[in-house]
Motif scaffolding. Structure first.
Motif, short mmCIF file in Angstrom:
data_model
loop_
_atom_site.label_atom_id
_atom_site.label_comp_id
_atom_site.label_asym_id
_atom_site.label_seq_id
_atom_site.Cartn_x
_atom_site.Cartn_y
_atom_site.Cartn_z
N ARG A 30 -6.11 -4.62 96.52
CA ARG A 30 -6.56 -4.61 97.91
C ARG A 30 -6.74 -6.04 98.42
NH1 ARG A 30 -5.96 -1.57 102.24
NH2 ARG A 30 -7.53 -2.08 103.76
N THR A 33 -3.42 -7.19 99.25
CA THR A 33 -2.91 -6.43 100.39
C THR A 33 -3.44 -6.97 101.71
OG1 THR A 33 -2.75 -4.48 99.00
CG2 THR A 33 -2.77 -4.11 101.36
N VAL A 121 -1.92 -0.16 106.90
CA VAL A 121 -2.48 -0.50 105.60
C VAL A 121 -3.88 -1.10 105.75
CG1 VAL A 121 -2.23 -2.16 103.69
CG2 VAL A 121 -0.31 -0.71 104.35
N ASN A 124 -6.48 1.58 106.68
CA ASN A 124 -6.71 2.63 105.69
C ASN A 124 -7.04 2.03 104.33
OD1 ASN A 124 -6.75 4.97 104.20
ND2 ASN A 124 -4.52 5.20 104.17
N GLY A 127 -6.15 4.24 100.88
CA GLY A 127 -4.80 4.64 100.51
C GLY A 127 -4.45 4.20 99.09
N THR A 131 1.08 1.21 96.55
CA THR A 131 1.97 1.45 97.70
C THR A 131 1.56 0.56 98.86
OG1 THR A 131 2.26 3.74 97.00
CG2 THR A 131 2.84 3.21 99.27
N GLN A 132 0.27 0.49 99.12
CA GLN A 132 -0.19 -0.34 100.23
C GLN A 132 0.08 -1.81 99.98
OE1 GLN A 132 -4.26 0.70 101.19
NE2 GLN A 132 -3.49 2.14 102.71
N SER A 136 2.39 -4.01 102.42
CA SER A 136 1.79 -5.17 103.06
C SER A 136 2.57 -6.45 102.73
CB SER A 136 0.34 -5.33 102.63
OG SER A 136 -0.23 -6.47 103.23
#
Length: 190
Positions: A30, A33, A121, A124, A127, A131-132, A136
């Motif tokens: 994250r 991301t 992205v 959320n 998520g 994938t995110q 990103s």
């Protein structure tokens, strides 16, 4: 009631169960991301998208060419000369080639997709992390390439360029802050 072993989670050194990410891996992903580097690239993408959409009716869409003999508005009178000058530069030609290869010949659609993916992205946080992160970072890379290949369009913006960049930064920052801010604003979180 769950057993103590189930509540404790995986033991350090043991592999995580299939389909589960190790503890902390989601937060690291994250961070990548929604990090500053990806955010800066995505903010540039928002600015480029904003500028190219405003001038595409007068000049050309991103990746398009101005037909010879076309009468351009006064603000875009030097656009063909700037394009000719930059087309002679190897780095600009390379940026256009990479942009066209990545976007499968649809640079405008790809830029829209990259910007929308970045916003989704960031809005959320729950998520799937991998994938995110992929969406990103791939979008951020495309935004950088699109920015390099859109330098003539950025030059058209003139004094509006700082405003477009500000809108890009605000869009990314607000999308990043929105998941935490909405519950507080609605009074759902003490």
């Amino acid at each position: 009631m769950e057993s103590a072993a189930t509540e404790a989670g995986p033991v350090t050194g043991e592999p995580a169960a299939k389909g589960h990410t190790p503890p902390g891996a989601g937060s690291r992903l994250r961070a990548w991301t929604v990090g500053r580097a990806a955010g800066l690239a995505q903010a540039l993408g928002v600015a480029v998208l904003l500028i190219t959409e405003f001038v595409r009716q007068d000049v050309a869409a991103l990746g398009g060419t101005v037909p010879k003999g076309t009468r351009l508005p006064d603000y875009a009178a030097d656009f063909p000369h700037l394009m000719d000058t930059l087309d002679g530069q190897w780095w600009f030609t390379a940026a256009e080639a990479v942009r066209d290869a990545i976007s499968f010949g649809e640079p405008r659609a790809a830029l829209w997709a990259a910007v929308c993916a970045a916003l989704v992205v960031r809005l959320n946080p729950d998520g799937p992390p991998r994938t995110q992160c992929f969406l990103s970072l791939a979008g951020a890379c495309y935004c950088l390439v699109a920015t390099l290949s859109a330098l003539p369009f950025l030059a058209l913006a003139g004094a509006a360029l700082p405003a477009a960049l500000l809108v890009g930064v605000l869009a990314i920052v607000l999308a990043s802050a929105a998941p935490e801010a909405w519950p507080r604003m609605m009074g759902c979180v003490p």
